[in-house]
Structures are given as structure tokens and as C-alpha cells.
Scaffold this active site. Structure first.
Site, short mmCIF file in Angstrom:
data_model
loop_
_atom_site.label_atom_id
_atom_site.label_comp_id
_atom_site.label_asym_id
_atom_site.label_seq_id
_atom_site.Cartn_x
_atom_site.Cartn_y
_atom_site.Cartn_z
N ARG A 66 0.84 -1.21 0.00
CA ARG A 66 0.00 0.00 0.00
C ARG A 66 0.87 1.26 0.00
O ARG A 66 0.57 2.22 -0.70
CB ARG A 66 -0.92 0.02 1.24
N ILE A 93 -8.59 1.51 0.33
CA ILE A 93 -8.43 2.00 1.71
C ILE A 93 -7.08 2.68 1.81
O ILE A 93 -6.07 2.16 1.33
CB ILE A 93 -8.55 0.83 2.71
N LEU A 94 -7.05 3.85 2.42
CA LEU A 94 -5.83 4.66 2.50
C LEU A 94 -5.19 4.48 3.87
O LEU A 94 -5.88 4.37 4.88
CB LEU A 94 -6.18 6.13 2.24
N ASN A 108 -14.60 12.91 1.51
CA ASN A 108 -15.10 11.66 0.93
C ASN A 108 -16.62 11.67 1.02
O ASN A 108 -17.21 12.29 1.91
CB ASN A 108 -14.57 10.46 1.71
N HIS A 110 -19.78 9.02 1.42
CA HIS A 110 -20.04 7.64 1.83
C HIS A 110 -21.56 7.42 1.79
O HIS A 110 -22.31 8.24 2.32
CB HIS A 110 -19.50 7.39 3.24
N THR A 142 -10.05 11.14 7.68
CA THR A 142 -9.00 11.01 8.70
C THR A 142 -8.55 9.54 8.68
O THR A 142 -9.03 8.75 7.87
CB THR A 142 -9.57 11.33 10.10
N LEU A 145 -11.38 5.18 9.25
CA LEU A 145 -12.11 4.90 8.01
C LEU A 145 -13.58 5.29 8.13
O LEU A 145 -14.28 4.85 9.06
CB LEU A 145 -12.01 3.40 7.69
N GLU A 175 -26.50 12.16 -3.39
CA GLU A 175 -25.04 12.32 -3.33
C GLU A 175 -24.62 13.42 -4.30
O GLU A 175 -23.81 14.30 -4.00
CB GLU A 175 -24.33 11.03 -3.73
#
Ligand code: GRF
Length: 199
Positions: A66, A93-94, A108, A110, A142, A145, A175
Site C-alpha cells: 500500500r 483503503i488509504l 469523501n 459515503h 481522517t 475509516l 449524493e
């Protein structure tokens, strides 16, 4: 000076399209890059058609590395000098290192009313829980997640007989309404919560 916005996508980019379309005229921001982890992402073609610079960093060659993938992502992002990063249907996923680097500058969207249903399959989970309402959330990213400070939420009713597909189809247009509204405020330095409700 307009804020420079980079948008990260993984697929069709319907949210990216609405964000790009919104950044015109007196809007305090402009799109400078659409970046995907999938070179075949349909959203890259759509962004190019709208005249936005695009790039792909294929995550697959990096395997479980990653950090290596994110280092390449960061190299490409830094060349675009973004003031704000919008994750829009970005499905990787970061790591905390990456989110820490862009903290305070990354948003983001969601598809749930966070903090409910972090993670995947949010519409099915809302139906399984028997919820009478559902929706979407725009939040600052942040290391937690789907857990950063909430900037906007949009609510839709759950209708008897709803399937996950039908519920998702009711949430998606909200959205598309919410994210551009939050971005316009965020780019102007305003973090006042936005709350939308579909009748
Ligand atoms: C949307 O449901 C969004 O909430 C989620 O990814 C889905 C596809 O987004 N993050 P898009 O059409 O690629 O913007």
C-alpha cells in the site's frame, strides 16, 4: 485565487462529474486532476471529455504494498498541487500516513448516514436493520475509516419493498446534490453542516 481540486475515482465517476460541473463561474474552486487506481475507469474518459487532466495509478502491480502505491499516488498528486482532494467512489483503503499527509484537505462521500454503516454494502445493511431512512454523508477524511468530521448529510426514505439496488438509486441523486454543495462551502473555508432531506 481559485482552490485547486483533485478528484480520486475508481469507476464510473458520477459524483466526479457533478463536482466538475459545479466548479464554474464564481465557484471558489476548479478541478485540476481526476486520478484513478484503475486505468480502465470509465470516469477517466468522462473527465477527459470535460477537459480535466486525468491520470491513472494502477494499484494492482503494487500488490499488498500500500505504501508503494500511495507513494506513486502522492507523486502524481503533488504535481497537480491540489488544495483539496475529493474521494468520489474511490474504493481503495488509504493508510494513516496518506490521510495524515492530506489531513484537513481531503473529503469523501459515503453512502450511509454515518456513523451508521461504515464500510461496504451500506444499503443492504440499512434494509436488513429495518431502517426507515437512509442516505449519504460527506466527511473529512481522517485515519478513522469513514469516521472523519461530518460536513453534510442527505436523507432519503426507505420504501416498503425496497431492494439494495432501488435504495442505492434513491441515494445516488442526493449524493450528486450534496457533494457539490459541501465542496463549494468547504472551498470557501466554511465548514457549516449541510443537511438535505428528500421528501
Ligand atoms: C457511490 O454510491 C458512492 O457513494 C460510493 O461509490 C459509489 C459510486 O460512485 N462512494 P461514483 O458513481 O463512481 O461517483
Amino acid at each position: 485565487m481559485k482552490k485547486r481540486v483533485a478528484i480520486l475515482i475508481s469507476g464510473g465517476g458520477s459524483n466526479m462529474i457533478k463536482l466538475v460541473e459545479s466548479m464554474v463561474g464564481s465557484h471558489p474552486a476548479r478541478p485540476v486532476l481526476v486520478l484513478s487506481n484503475d486505468p480502465e475507469a470509465e470516469g477517466l474518459k468522462r473527465a477527459a471529455k470535460m477537459g480535466v487532466a486525468t491520470f491513472a495509478v494502477d494499484h494492482r502491480p503494487f500488490g499488498k504494498d500500500r505504501a508503494g502505491f500511495e507513494a506513486e499516488l502522492t507523486r502524481v498528486l503533488e504535481k497537480a498541487r491540489p488544495d483539496i482532494i475529493c474521494l468520489a467512489g474511490f474504493m481503495r483503503i488509504l493508510t494513516p500516513d496518506f490521510t495524515a499527509k492530506w489531513a484537513g484537505r481531503m473529503l469523501n462521500i459515503h453512502p450511509s448516514l454515518l456513523p451508521k454503516y461504515k464500510g461496504l454494502h451500506t444499503h443492504a445493511r440499512a434494509l436488513e436493520a429495518g431502517d426507515t431512512e437512509h442516505g449519504c454523508t460527506v466527511h473529512e477524511v481522517t485515519e478513522d475509516l469513514d469516521g472523519g468530521p461530518i460536513l453534510g448529510q442527505a436523507r432519503v426514505p426507505v420504501v416498503a419493498g425496497d431492494t439494495a439496488t432501488r435504495l442505492a438509486a434513491r441515494v445516488l441523486p442526493m449524493e450528486h446534490k450534496l457533494y457539490p454543495m459541501v465542496l463549494a462551502r468547504y472551498a470557501a473555508g466554511d465548514r457549516t453542516l449541510i443537511e438535505l432531506t428528500q421528501p
